[in-house]
Motif scaffolding. Structure first.
Motif, PDB file in Angstrom:
ATOM      1  N   ASP A  51       0.792  -1.275  -0.032  1.00  0.00           N
ATOM      2  CA  ASP A  51       0.107  -0.089  -0.107  1.00  0.00           C
ATOM      3  C   ASP A  51       0.883   1.196  -0.024  1.00  0.00           C
ATOM      4  OD1 ASP A  51       0.774   0.473   2.509  1.00  0.00           O
ATOM      5  OD2 ASP A  51      -0.980  -0.103   3.589  1.00  0.00           O
ATOM      6  N   ALA A  52       0.103   2.402  -0.050  1.00  0.00           N
ATOM      7  CA  ALA A  52       0.856   3.733  -0.285  1.00  0.00           C
ATOM      8  C   ALA A  52       1.897   3.853   0.918  1.00  0.00           C
ATOM      9  CB  ALA A  52       0.034   4.780  -0.448  1.00  0.00           C
ATOM     10  N   LYS A  53       1.473   3.420   2.079  1.00  0.00           N
ATOM     11  CA  LYS A  53       2.383   3.455   3.304  1.00  0.00           C
ATOM     12  C   LYS A  53       3.585   2.512   3.332  1.00  0.00           C
ATOM     13  CE  LYS A  53      -1.248   5.318   6.257  1.00  0.00           C
ATOM     14  NZ  LYS A  53      -2.129   5.072   7.575  1.00  0.00           N
ATOM     15  N   GLY A  54       3.893   1.623   2.426  1.00  0.00           N
ATOM     16  CA  GLY A  54       4.939   0.733   2.140  1.00  0.00           C
ATOM     17  C   GLY A  54       4.436  -0.556   3.120  1.00  0.00           C
ATOM     18  N   ARG A  55       3.248  -0.711   3.519  1.00  0.00           N
ATOM     19  CA  ARG A  55       2.908  -2.153   4.045  1.00  0.00           C
ATOM     20  C   ARG A  55       2.460  -3.431   3.142  1.00  0.00           C
ATOM     21  NH1 ARG A  55      -1.756  -0.196   8.014  1.00  0.00           N
ATOM     22  NH2 ARG A  55      -2.492   0.541   5.986  1.00  0.00           N
ATOM     23  N   GLN A  56       2.758  -4.507   3.489  1.00  0.00           N
ATOM     24  CA  GLN A  56       2.294  -5.703   2.869  1.00  0.00           C
ATOM     25  C   GLN A  56       0.919  -5.823   3.290  1.00  0.00           C
ATOM     26  OE1 GLN A  56       4.117  -7.582   0.612  1.00  0.00           O
ATOM     27  NE2 GLN A  56       2.183  -8.414  -0.015  1.00  0.00           N
ATOM     28  N   SER A  69       0.881 -10.636 -21.405  1.00  0.00           N
ATOM     29  CA  SER A  69       1.876 -10.198 -20.111  1.00  0.00           C
ATOM     30  C   SER A  69       1.372  -9.027 -19.285  1.00  0.00           C
ATOM     31  CB  SER A  69       3.305  -9.770 -20.453  1.00  0.00           C
ATOM     32  OG  SER A  69       3.166  -8.465 -21.599  1.00  0.00           O
ATOM     33  N   ARG A  70       0.047  -8.706 -19.621  1.00  0.00           N
ATOM     34  CA  ARG A  70      -0.743  -7.874 -18.938  1.00  0.00           C
ATOM     35  C   ARG A  70      -1.964  -7.951 -18.467  1.00  0.00           C
ATOM     36  NH1 ARG A  70       0.313  -2.304 -17.767  1.00  0.00           N
ATOM     37  NH2 ARG A  70      -1.625  -1.102 -17.179  1.00  0.00           N
ATOM     38  N   LEU A  71      -2.410  -7.935 -17.304  1.00  0.00           N
ATOM     39  CA  LEU A  71      -3.945  -8.408 -16.803  1.00  0.00           C
ATOM     40  C   LEU A  71      -4.467  -7.179 -16.217  1.00  0.00           C
ATOM     41  CD1 LEU A  71      -5.300 -11.068 -16.371  1.00  0.00           C
ATOM     42  CD2 LEU A  71      -4.427 -11.333 -14.110  1.00  0.00           C
ATOM     43  N   ARG A  72      -5.667  -7.042 -16.671  1.00  0.00           N
ATOM     44  CA  ARG A  72      -6.378  -5.858 -16.065  1.00  0.00           C
ATOM     45  C   ARG A  72      -7.328  -6.406 -14.988  1.00  0.00           C
ATOM     46  NH1 ARG A  72     -11.353  -4.258 -18.083  1.00  0.00           N
ATOM     47  NH2 ARG A  72     -10.640  -4.938 -20.448  1.00  0.00           N
ATOM     48  N   LEU A  73      -7.343  -5.844 -13.868  1.00  0.00           N
ATOM     49  CA  LEU A  73      -8.235  -6.372 -12.650  1.00  0.00           C
ATOM     50  C   LEU A  73      -8.353  -5.228 -11.731  1.00  0.00           C
ATOM     51  CD1 LEU A  73      -5.848  -6.839 -10.043  1.00  0.00           C
ATOM     52  CD2 LEU A  73      -5.367  -8.513 -11.434  1.00  0.00           C
ATOM     53  N   PRO A  74      -9.386  -5.268 -10.898  1.00  0.00           N
ATOM     54  CA  PRO A  74      -9.724  -4.377  -9.748  1.00  0.00           C
ATOM     55  C   PRO A  74      -8.173  -4.216  -8.763  1.00  0.00           C
ATOM     56  CG  PRO A  74     -11.358  -5.879 -10.009  1.00  0.00           C
ATOM     57  CD  PRO A  74     -10.238  -6.454 -10.590  1.00  0.00           C
ATOM     58  N   VAL A  75      -7.994  -2.884  -8.695  1.00  0.00           N
ATOM     59  CA  VAL A  75      -6.706  -2.703  -7.828  1.00  0.00           C
ATOM     60  C   VAL A  75      -7.420  -1.770  -6.595  1.00  0.00           C
ATOM     61  CG1 VAL A  75      -4.611  -1.340  -7.554  1.00  0.00           C
ATOM     62  CG2 VAL A  75      -5.215  -2.722  -9.702  1.00  0.00           C
ATOM     63  N   PRO A  76      -7.035  -2.338  -5.367  1.00  0.00           N
ATOM     64  CA  PRO A  76      -7.276  -1.472  -4.153  1.00  0.00           C
ATOM     65  C   PRO A  76      -6.999  -0.012  -4.201  1.00  0.00           C
ATOM     66  CG  PRO A  76      -6.755  -3.448  -3.518  1.00  0.00           C
ATOM     67  CD  PRO A  76      -6.177  -3.410  -4.876  1.00  0.00           C
ATOM     68  N   ARG A  77      -7.517   0.855  -3.804  1.00  0.00           N
ATOM     69  CA  ARG A  77      -7.251   2.291  -3.549  1.00  0.00           C
ATOM     70  C   ARG A  77      -5.844   2.546  -2.985  1.00  0.00           C
ATOM     71  NH1 ARG A  77     -12.987   5.465  -2.931  1.00  0.00           N
ATOM     72  NH2 ARG A  77     -14.235   4.845  -4.729  1.00  0.00           N
ATOM     73  N   SER A  78      -5.693   1.722  -1.979  1.00  0.00           N
ATOM     74  CA  SER A  78      -4.597   2.038  -1.194  1.00  0.00           C
ATOM     75  C   SER A  78      -3.151   1.539  -1.776  1.00  0.00           C
ATOM     76  CB  SER A  78      -4.814   1.317   0.113  1.00  0.00           C
ATOM     77  OG  SER A  78      -5.051  -0.057   0.264  1.00  0.00           O
ATOM     78  N   ALA A  79      -3.419   0.883  -2.927  1.00  0.00           N
ATOM     79  CA  ALA A  79      -2.215   0.314  -3.552  1.00  0.00           C
ATOM     80  C   ALA A  79      -1.394   1.215  -4.120  1.00  0.00           C
ATOM     81  CB  ALA A  79      -2.620  -0.786  -4.513  1.00  0.00           C
TER      82      ALA A  79
END
Length: 334
Positions: free
Chosen positions: A49-54, A72-82
């Motif tokens: 996440d944006a804070k560097g946490r796993q 080599s590219r997969l589109r999927l939902p990405v969490p806002r905090s990523a």
């Protein structure tokens, strides 16, 4: 040796990673991967996440939620905090199927740049009885720096978990863990432990933790629409009493992942609710999926590892023999 701090010590305890096992991975999405993705309504995403946490989060909602734009590219939902540009890993679930697809790479704003894909053996799913009868717990939620009553009860009922981690170079991994209920053992309000059970023999999580201790654990309970995410730092322990306390089927694990908790979040997950994972009517007929032994055979042949030993592995792989040994391995080495 109570705590393993070096790869050489780790491999003396759990064994080295065999070349044929490591060669079951490829660096792109082939037709087998695409077929599995088409049937998958949900996956666990390990990310930073944006804070560097796993972190670890279940994403998806409907079959085919992850779309391969290229091999080599997969589109999927990405969490806002990523945090895009960091290592990420996906554990793909197909309802009713015992194997899981693992895809590792680098996170983009709208998906994953694929660097590695491979099929994980079905032992974790079989041990957990993940697709068996579902039960429903209470709908309590909980968040904090320790396991409270609701999170502790959920953890005790959870037979399946995914551990996400990264190595020293930032390469990510999401590994499935399965046992009877209580796959992640509560040692205290701020400590949990997961045993090393027989699996695909890659021991990725252990190798990663030796280099970088930050992990996230995502636990699920069949029938429950909540997920439990635990983040913290981990060690690989060989403490005898701890290992013996986690004996199953008369087999004591060689090592245990011990996690010191930093955050706990038990909450409803909309992707899990919408995916219908626990509805047996949504279980996929194995006849509609590629045969696991075929996937492994083809991936071994596609793997581009150099050297004479690798050439021998590619030349010697036999799908019929691999298939014949697979069920026996699942029965004898759970």
């Amino acid at each position: 040796m109570a705590i393993i701090r070096a790869v050489s010590d780790l491999e003396r305890v759990v064994g080295e990673r065999p070349l044929p096992v490591m060669m079951k991975s490829i660096d792109h999405l082939d037709p087998h991967c695409l077929a599995l993705l088409d049937h998958s309504p949900a996956a666990v995403l390990g990310y930073v996440d944006a804070k560097g946490r796993q972190r670890a989060e279940l994403v998806g909602g409907t079959p085919g939620f992850a779309v391969a734009e290229t091999s080599s590219r997969l589109r999927l939902p990405v969490p806002r905090s990523a945090a895009p540009g960091t290592g990420a890993a996906l554990l793909v679930l197909v309802p009713g199927w015992r194997e899981t697809l693992r895809i590792n790479g680098t996170l983009a704003e709208d998906g994953l740049v694929v660097e590695e894909a491979f099929l994980h053996c079905g032992k974790a799913v079989l041990r957990s009885k993940l697709w068996g009868p579902a039960s429903v717990l209470e709908d309590a939620v909980e968040e904090g720096a320790a396991l409270g009553p609701a999170a502790a009860a959920f953890l005790a009922a959870a037979p399946f978990a995914v551990v996400t981690s990264r190595d020293g170079s930032g390469r990510a991994d999401a590994s499935p863990k399965g046992d009877p209920p209580g796959v992640a053992r509560m040692i205290g309000p701020t400590t949990v432990a997961l045993a090393d059970r027989p699996g695909n023999r890659r021991t990725d999580t252990f190798h990663n933790v030796v280099e970088r201790p930050e992990v996230a654990v995502l636990a699920v309970v069949p029938g429950d629409a909540r997920t439990l995410e635990i983040t913290g730092t981990a060690i690989v322990s060989t403490e005898a009493a701890l290992r013996e306390s986690m004996t199953e089927r008369n087999r004591t694990p060689k090592a245990v992942l011990k996690v010191d908790i930093e955050t706990v979040r038990l909450a409803p997950n909309s992707a899990l609710r919408d995916s219908g994972l626990w509805d047996s009517a949504n279980h996929v007929d194995p006849a509609d999926l590629p045969r696991p032994s075929t996937v492994w055979t083809d991936h071994l042949k596609l793997n581009e590892t150099a050297g004479a030993a690798a050439e021998q592995v590619r030349a010697g792989v036999n799908e019929r023999l691999l298939r014949a040994g697979l069920d026996q391995d699942y029965q004898e080495n759970l």
